[in-house]
Design a protein around this motif. Structure first.
Motif, PDB file in Angstrom:
ATOM      1  N   GLY A 166       0.784  -1.229   0.000  1.00 58.45           N
ATOM      2  CA  GLY A 166       0.000   0.000   0.000  1.00 58.45           C
ATOM      3  C   GLY A 166       0.812   1.273   0.000  1.00 58.45           C
ATOM      4  N   ALA A 167       2.068   1.216  -0.455  1.00 57.73           N
ATOM      5  CA  ALA A 167       2.958   2.374  -0.333  1.00 57.73           C
ATOM      6  C   ALA A 167       2.420   3.604  -1.052  1.00 57.73           C
ATOM      7  N   VAL A 168       1.985   3.448  -2.302  1.00 55.81           N
ATOM      8  CA  VAL A 168       1.559   4.607  -3.094  1.00 55.81           C
ATOM      9  C   VAL A 168       0.317   5.251  -2.473  1.00 55.81           C
ATOM     10  N   ALA A 169      -0.652   4.423  -2.071  1.00 55.36           N
ATOM     11  CA  ALA A 169      -1.865   4.968  -1.460  1.00 55.36           C
ATOM     12  C   ALA A 169      -1.567   5.598  -0.103  1.00 55.36           C
ATOM     13  N   MET A 170      -0.682   4.984   0.666  1.00 54.55           N
ATOM     14  CA  MET A 170      -0.309   5.556   1.959  1.00 54.55           C
ATOM     15  C   MET A 170       0.392   6.900   1.768  1.00 54.55           C
ATOM     16  N   LEU A 171       1.252   6.997   0.765  1.00 51.52           N
ATOM     17  CA  LEU A 171       1.920   8.264   0.460  1.00 51.52           C
ATOM     18  C   LEU A 171       0.902   9.326   0.075  1.00 51.52           C
ATOM     19  N   GLY A 172      -0.066   8.955  -0.771  1.00 48.72           N
ATOM     20  CA  GLY A 172      -1.097   9.917  -1.163  1.00 48.72           C
ATOM     21  C   GLY A 172      -1.932  10.369   0.016  1.00 48.72           C
ATOM     22  N   GLY A 173      -2.330   9.420   0.872  1.00 53.56           N
ATOM     23  CA  GLY A 173      -3.126   9.782   2.044  1.00 53.56           C
ATOM     24  C   GLY A 173      -2.371  10.686   2.993  1.00 53.56           C
ATOM     25  N   ALA A 174      -1.068  10.433   3.185  1.00 49.59           N
ATOM     26  CA  ALA A 174      -0.262  11.259   4.082  1.00 49.59           C
ATOM     27  C   ALA A 174      -0.124  12.681   3.545  1.00 49.59           C
ATOM     28  N   LEU A 175       0.049  12.826   2.226  1.00 47.20           N
ATOM     29  CA  LEU A 175       0.167  14.164   1.643  1.00 47.20           C
ATOM     30  C   LEU A 175      -1.148  14.932   1.780  1.00 47.20           C
ATOM     31  N   VAL A 176      -2.273  14.239   1.555  1.00 48.43           N
ATOM     32  CA  VAL A 176      -3.568  14.910   1.646  1.00 48.43           C
ATOM     33  C   VAL A 176      -3.844  15.355   3.078  1.00 48.43           C
ATOM     34  N   LEU A 177      -3.743  14.431   4.036  1.00 52.54           N
ATOM     35  CA  LEU A 177      -4.083  14.781   5.414  1.00 52.54           C
ATOM     36  C   LEU A 177      -3.053  15.733   6.016  1.00 52.54           C
ATOM     37  N   GLY A 178      -1.791  15.569   5.661  1.00 57.10           N
ATOM     38  CA  GLY A 178      -0.777  16.500   6.151  1.00 57.10           C
ATOM     39  C   GLY A 178      -0.997  17.911   5.634  1.00 57.10           C
ATOM     40  N   ALA A 179      -1.404  18.022   4.369  1.00 53.72           N
ATOM     41  CA  ALA A 179      -1.682  19.350   3.808  1.00 53.72           C
ATOM     42  C   ALA A 179      -2.880  19.982   4.494  1.00 53.72           C
ATOM     43  N   VAL A 180      -3.951  19.195   4.730  1.00 49.08           N
ATOM     44  CA  VAL A 180      -5.139  19.727   5.391  1.00 49.08           C
ATOM     45  C   VAL A 180      -4.802  20.197   6.804  1.00 49.08           C
ATOM     46  N   GLY A 181      -3.948  19.457   7.515  1.00 51.23           N
ATOM     47  CA  GLY A 181      -3.563  19.839   8.863  1.00 51.23           C
ATOM     48  C   GLY A 181      -2.885  21.190   8.929  1.00 51.23           C
TER      49      GLY A 181
END
Length: 552
Positions: free
Chosen positions: A190-205
């Motif tokens: 799940g590396a690619v999806a985990m990377l995408g999720g981290a960028l999205v939630l980190g940006a929102v934070g």
């Protein structure tokens, strides 16, 4: 629940809970030592860029060292061969491949043989593996790179939601997390999806506090990665994250900044949608039909979601594909819809797998206690609600694997670490018991806990993997005899996953194909002249190749 009891009393858990219990009677010198450790960690956490780069590199080194010392990763699951086909295609500079001359001989799980020869999956994971293949000739290196980037991005995400100390602690835990290690050692993680999720939630934070062009870019890239890796789960996370942003954003943005942000996100969205449409057109012949959809129309009976009706049973040319799609997958779908009790049985199975695997670091209970005991802020309420909605959303999916949850890993990490931070403030008789419990667990996880995991990996999982079909070893065996080769595989059940090849069939030194009826077999041999022909057999629990027919 039984899986919770098994989890608590597992050999990796007991020392953690023993240390937690002993912390209630900790002597003064241990309390003082704990406070010094905390101050040391605080000093390190004040340099987030160094921390993010450090955890990224450390995780990559872990992946590489374990592979080199224990067992070089080999594809074993059907899906992995499909992703490797995509990787070889992209590494060759193509979006897809022409259909094989005799498609029925090359039908396999999770691939298309018509109108083109390509993986059914979104291109994200294939591109990651292609990067490793281009750089080193080894696709698995691409999995290491992207899993390490995902760990680094999730650490960056934690810094956006937590105080620096807990962003740093979270990064340390991510480096040695067994699940993330597993994803980096497989070709379908799940590396690619985990990377995408981290960028999205980190940006929102960060965007909820202030405007930043870098954060807008991270949000756009993260959304693109999610769309090209786990589209459904990624869409759920993206909607929840944007909801969080609009609910929690402070009124510090200027109107001009809002317009600029929307323009950047809209432009990036159009770019990604256009690229995906172009890819769909190349593979399926329609810009509006994903390869996954075409594959489902061609082979599937069970739908992707429980609320959908079954698909018409297609005419299968390969018996093992019929067993897999029309019997095995259909049984899973029908069993979940048979009754309320069976539905909740499968819910328990899915969540049991999720919580047992994802929270092997034994901090889940402590984190939940910390959440229950503290004050719930607006951010925590909406994060927890988003997590609940994501769980409900993923339970609607007919089939389940742990890496389907990869987009929501950042949500889990932020919520649980918030709970650990709150628990660390708990005192008893003027002793910082919370800190002692959390830090003792951290020490156990980082040193002996991960060592026990590696021991289990070396002595249990590696021998089990070695019993599987090692295509690389068999290919090396036949290539050593010289010339080009054709290996015929008698696919008699839905567990065979070896009818898998490189993107360019005609130039491959070894081609794998189905063993067909005699009249069709002659056609296959005509398509691949001047090749030594072998037949795959399983002898005494191990696979071997025997001569089938020499080229004339």
């Amino acid at each position: 629940m039984p899986f919770i009891l098994n989890w608590i009393f597992a050999k990796n858990s007991l020392p953690f809970f023993a240390l937690a219990a002993l912390s209630l009677w900790a002597p003064f010198w241990l309390v003082s030592f704990c406070r010094r450790i905390e101050q040391f960690l605080k000093n390190l956490s004040r340099h987030p860029r160094r921390v993010i780069v450090g955890v990224t590199m450390a995780h990559f080194l872990f992946q590489a060292i374990v592979s080199l010392c224990f067992y070089w990763p080999q594809p074993r699951v059907h899906d992995e061969f499909s992703y490797l086909l995509a990787a070889d295609t992209f590494a060759s500079g193509r979006l897809t491949n022409p259909p094989p001359a005799l498609p029925v001989a090359f039908e396999s799980f999770h691939i298309l043989v018509s109108p083109t020869y390509m993986s059914k999956y979104p291109p994200g994971q294939g591109l990651a593996l292609a990067l490793g293949q281009v750089l080193t000739g080894k696709p698995i290196v691409g999995a290491w790179i992207f899993q390490s980037l995902a760990v680094g991005a999730l650490t960056w995400c934690l810094y956006g939601w937590l105080v620096p100390l807990w962003g740093f602690i979270g990064g340390l835990l991510l480096v040695v997390h067994p699940v993330f290690f597993d994803w980096g050692q497989s070709f379908w993680g799940g590396a690619v999806a985990m990377l995408g999720g981290a960028l999205v939630l980190g940006a929102v934070g960060r965007l909820k506090e202030r405007y930043g062009v870098f954060e807008i870019g991270a949000l756009a890239i993260g959304a693109g990665l999610l769309a090209n890796s786990r589209p459904y789960e990624g869409l759920v996370l993206l909607v929840l994250s944007l909801g969080l942003f609009f609910l929690l954003r402070k009124k510090v943005w200027l109107r001009a900044q809002q317009v600029q942000a929307l323009a950047m996100l809209g432009g990036a969205g159009l770019l990604f949608v256009g690229a995906m449409a172009f890819y769909n057109q190349a593979v399926t012949g329609s810009a509006f039909k994903m390869p996954y959809q075409l594959h489902a129309e061609t082979y599937s009976v069970a739908p992707n979601f429980l609320w959908q009706a079954p698909l018409p049973v297609p005419v299968y040319r390969s018996p093992d594909l019929e067993v897999h799609h029309a019997a095995f997958e259909s049984w899973q779908y029908e069993d979940q819809k048979k009754s309320v009790s069976r539905f909740f049985f499968w819910v328990k199975e899915k969540l049991g797998t999720w919580f047992q695997e994802a929270f092997r670091l034994r901090f889940l209970i402590v984190g939940l206690i910390g959440l229950a005991a503290g004050r719930w802020t607006s951010s925590l309420k909406w994060l927890f609600l988003s997590l609940g909605i994501f769980i409900v959303g993923i339970l609607q999916v007919t089939f389940f694997n742990l890496h389907y949850t990869a987009p929501a890993v950042p949500l889990f990490a932020v919520v649980i670490l918030m709970g650990l931070e709150r628990f660390s403030h708990w005192t008893w008789k003027a002793k910082p018991v919370g800190k002692l419990v959390v830090y003792s667990g951290l020490v156990w996880t980082l040193i002996p806990g991960f060592a026990l995991f590696l021991e289990d990996y070396a002595h249990k999982r590696v021998p089990r993997m070695e019993k599987a079909l090692n295509r690389s070893a068999l290919e090396a065996e036949v290539v050593a005899s010289g010339g080009k080769h054709l290996i015929l595989m008698p696919c008699e059940n839905h567990r065979c996953g070896v009818v898998a090849n490189n993107a360019n069939l005609s130039d491959s030194a070894v081609v794998w194909a189905r063993e067909l009826k005699p009249e069709d077999a002659e056609k296959l041999l005509e398509y691949f002249p001047n090749r030594r022909v072998w037949r795959l057999l399983k002898q005494e629990g191990r696979y071997a190749v025997v001569p089938y027919k020499d080229p004339t």
